[in-house]
Design an enzyme around this catalytic site. Structure first.
Site, PDB file in Angstrom:
ATOM      1  CE1 TYR A 142      -3.698   2.399   0.463  1.00 42.31           C
ATOM      2  CE2 TYR A 142      -2.606   3.162   2.535  1.00 42.31           C
ATOM      3  CZ  TYR A 142      -3.671   3.443   1.528  1.00 42.31           C
ATOM      4  OH  TYR A 142      -4.285   4.540   1.323  1.00 42.31           O
ATOM      5  CG  ASP A 237       5.673   3.626   1.068  1.00 43.60           C
ATOM      6  OD1 ASP A 237       5.788   3.893   2.035  1.00 43.60           O
ATOM      7  OD2 ASP A 237       4.540   3.539   0.487  1.00 43.60           O
ATOM      8  CE  LYS A 265       0.922   6.247   8.865  1.00 46.88           C
ATOM      9  NZ  LYS A 265       0.013   5.745   7.920  1.00 46.88           N
TER      10      LYS A 265
HETATM   11  N1  HOZ Z   1      -3.592   3.519   6.243  1.00 49.33           N
HETATM   12  C1  HOZ Z   1      -3.588   3.337   7.403  1.00 49.33           C
HETATM   13  C2  HOZ Z   1      -3.065   2.069   7.890  1.00 49.33           C
HETATM   14  N2  HOZ Z   1      -1.969   1.318   7.234  1.00 49.33           N
HETATM   15  C3  HOZ Z   1      -4.690   3.651   8.386  1.00 49.33           C
HETATM   16  C4  HOZ Z   1      -4.776   5.071   8.586  1.00 49.33           C
HETATM   17  C5  HOZ Z   1      -5.774   5.566   9.491  1.00 49.33           C
HETATM   18  O1  HOZ Z   1      -6.696   4.900   9.467  1.00 49.33           O
HETATM   19  O2  HOZ Z   1      -5.533   6.574  10.368  1.00 49.33           O
END
Ligand code: HOZ
Length: 428
Positions: A142, A237, A265
């Site tokens: 992802y 990534d 983040k």
């Molecule tokens: N894409 C995030 C998990 N791999 C989730 C982000 C969220 O819901 O804060």
């Protein structure tokens, strides 16, 4: 009705699924999501005043745990000075210097506001630099929600049954080629099939959005070799692994040098932020030096930079933090292997994932063998007993410095009694 349930009812009327990010809706595990009011250390507390031991940690960035005093102080100071200027600031220079110092192949970095933005920008840059259009990504990895990456995507896209999202045009997806994680032959076949057309191979050096899937020995060096042979760029990534596996992230941990690295983040200590960086020669193609355009008013935001710097500086100055969280990660994995018979528990450093399949789990296909209903039952038991896990199978558990040995012991003991646990085999 609990306050979380009441909030969820209100949220569903005004927000799609009642959430701002799909996995939070608890669709994969059932029940109403907990609305979190506050967090401190390893504990999060919901609107009803119920506290949980947190293994989500804002999906990675809270390596120091919640409410770290130095991070809070830095944010308070930055807030006093101003929230946003849309102009150059000292802190963004310090952040770029810190990233370049931490990760050898990075000579220049550009701040953005999320991992999605970082990936989107790095892909555009790779295409601009190479003059090629095709990209290779891996099934189950992802890379955020930019159009070209929503093809066999992991995380919430996989959990919610939309790994190939609607709304992505054929045009946007046609240049994305799919390979299998840990399978160099599948990569080589694509490079041979599309000679001189592949701009970049993008990979999560540790797959962390199809659960946690480790790269087999030779996989990442093999990607480097194939990129060199075929003139494609290698993009790591590191939204999850950056500054977590080691201070230099997966680049340091595995000793493989990509051409570009993406962060999200993880560099913001809890604030919305991202960055991409790489060799000077490549980064010099970014506007205003070069012809690849990318911009943002909130990029390098002073409050986000302050939080990130306070977070990363501590990690740089205290390498023992990595020894600690990695040791706890290993302890947790060992404990879960005994607690959950018949489950494959993958772990690397402070990232852990229990799959409800005997495994081994080495790629997207084997990750999907997991019995997600069993995960859901396990999740609900853990939550009801005060442990907050990712509300979906295809995510990671994140250990932080704020977790204690006792927290890990308690979590393992609970897992033993959970559905699927060693003392409850056969019960649901
Ligand atoms: N894409 C995030 C998990 N791999 C989730 C982000 C969220 O819901 O804060």
């Amino acid at each position: 009705m609990s306050l979380s349930e009441q909030l969820f009812e209100r949220a569903k009327r005004v927000m799609p699924g009642g959430v701002n990010s799909p996995v939070r809706a608890f669709n994969a595990v059932g029940g109403a999501p907990k609305f979190i009011q506050k967090a401190q250390g390893a504990v999060i507390t919901d609107e009803d005043g119920v506290s949980y031991l947190d293994f989500v940690n804002s999906w990675g960035p809270m390596i120091l745990g919640h409410g770290d005093p130095a991070v809070r102080q830095a944010v308070e100071q930055a807030v006093r000075e101003g929230l946003s200027f849309g102009a150059a600031t000292r802190r963004e220079v310090e952040m770029a210097e810190l990233i370049c110092e931490a990760v050898q192949p990075i000579e220049m970095a550009r701040m953005v506001n999320s991992g999605t933005e970082a990936v989107m920008s790095a892909l555009r840059l790779a295409r601009g630099f190479t003059g090629r259009e095709k990209l290779i990504k891996f099934a189950g990895c992802y890379h955020g929600h930019c159009d070209s990456m929503l093809v066999k995507a992991g995380s919430g896209a996989l959990t919610n049954g939309a790994p190939d999202s609607a709304g992505v045009t054929k045009g946007a997806a046609q240049d994305t080629l799919l390979a299998e994680y840990n399978d160099l032959h599948s990569v080589e076949a694509l490079l041979d099939q599309y000679p001189n057309q592949v701009a970049a191979i993008i990979v999560e050096p540790v797959g962390a959005n199809m659960g946690v899937v480790l790269p087999e020995a030779g996989f990442l060096p093999g990607l480097r070799r194939l990129c060199d042979k075929h003139g494609a760029l290698l993009i790591f990534d590191e939204v999850i692994t950056g500054f977590r596996l080691a201070f230099g992230g997966a680049v340091e941990y595995f000793g493989v040098e990509p051409d570009l690295v993406c962060y999200g983040k993880i560099i913001g200590g809890g604030m919305p932020v991202g960055a991409y960086g790489g060799r000077r020669e490549i980064m010099s193609c970014v506007s205003p030096l070069g012809a690849v355009y990318q911009a943002g008013t909130l990029s390098g935001n002073p409050v986000a930079m302050a939080a990130g710097l306070a977070n990363l500086t501590q990690l740089r100055n205290r390498p023992e933090i990595y020894q600690y969280i990695n040791r706890l990660g290993e302890k947790l994995a060992q404990g879960l292997r005994q607690a959950l018979p018949g489950c494959a528990v993958n772990q690397i450093g402070s990232l852990v994932c229990a799959f409800f399949t005997p495994g081994p789990v080495t790629d997207f296909a084997s990750a999907k063998q997991s019995d997600v209903d069993r995960y859901a039952a396990y999740f609900r038991y853990m939550l009801a007993n005060g442990v907050y896990l990712a509300p979906a199978q295809f995510e990671a558990m994140f250990v932080s410095r704020a977790h204690t040995e006792a927290d890990i012991d308690q979590t393992v003991q609970l897992a033993r009694r959970a559905p699927g646990g060693v003392t409850r085999v056969g019960l649901r």
